[in-house]
Motif scaffolding. Sequence first.
Motif, short mmCIF file in Angstrom:
data_model
loop_
_atom_site.label_atom_id
_atom_site.label_comp_id
_atom_site.label_asym_id
_atom_site.label_seq_id
_atom_site.Cartn_x
_atom_site.Cartn_y
_atom_site.Cartn_z
N ARG A 1 1.39 17.28 -2.59
CA ARG A 1 0.24 16.80 -3.38
C ARG A 1 -0.48 17.92 -4.13
NH1 ARG A 1 2.47 12.55 -3.62
NH2 ARG A 1 2.39 11.08 -1.94
N ARG B 1 2.37 1.73 -3.44
CA ARG B 1 1.38 2.17 -4.41
C ARG B 1 0.91 3.60 -4.13
NH1 ARG B 1 -2.87 -2.02 -5.41
NH2 ARG B 1 -1.24 -2.78 -6.78
N SER B 2 0.74 3.95 -2.86
CA SER B 2 0.20 5.28 -2.55
C SER B 2 1.26 6.37 -2.51
CB SER B 2 -0.56 5.24 -1.22
OG SER B 2 0.32 4.91 -0.17
N LEU B 3 2.52 6.01 -2.35
CA LEU B 3 3.61 7.00 -2.33
C LEU B 3 4.69 6.63 -3.34
CD1 LEU B 3 4.00 7.24 1.56
CD2 LEU B 3 2.82 8.86 0.07
N VAL C 1 0.84 -1.20 0.00
CA VAL C 1 0.00 0.00 0.00
C VAL C 1 0.87 1.26 0.00
CG1 VAL C 1 -1.61 1.35 1.42
CG2 VAL C 1 -2.03 -1.08 1.04
N ARG D 1 9.23 5.57 2.84
CA ARG D 1 8.27 4.46 2.91
C ARG D 1 8.72 3.43 3.94
NH1 ARG D 1 8.35 4.84 -2.95
NH2 ARG D 1 9.68 3.02 -2.96
#
Length: 177
Positions: A123, A51-53, A48, A61
């Motif tokens: 972001r 995939r998300s970062l 996760v 991470r």
Amino acid sequence: MQVGVINRALEQLVTNVVDALPRLITAFVFLAIAAVGIKAIMFVVRAVLKRSLPGESPVYRQFLGVIVLVFLWFGVALSFLSIIGLTAIATSLGTATGFLALGVSYALSEMIKDAVAGVYLLRDPDFNPGDTIKTGDTTGEVAAIELRKTRFRVDGDTVVRANAAIEERWTKVDSAS
């Protein structure tokens, strides 16, 4: 007379060990199951995070993964202590850790605020390296956006500002003007 005292002490020790065996076996079975469960959870957490970062540094991470891992193992350790009958120690450790976390979070509140603001800035589609930004008394080109701070190029110099101060109020300067 001393031999009788030693024999009674050894008999009491053996009785206590035999009485404690079911709890110890249960506790070690719990540890084995927990280890497998934590491995599975961490596999999912790492996937996760990846995939998300995707653009983040692998070290970042990995740091987040280690934090999750520490929390999981701490919960397992408290449960293990409860299973073997040391619930008072588990309760005390849990409470002390809560107070410690509260103190650390208060001490690091500015850093946490900067990190949260950094996530928002990273972001934000209108805030990117190469953009000209005005924040407070600084107008310059965004050189780098990091988790806690942002670097600007201003008249050949590098100016560093905390992300929380930038995120509060900033304006993108139109490059056509």
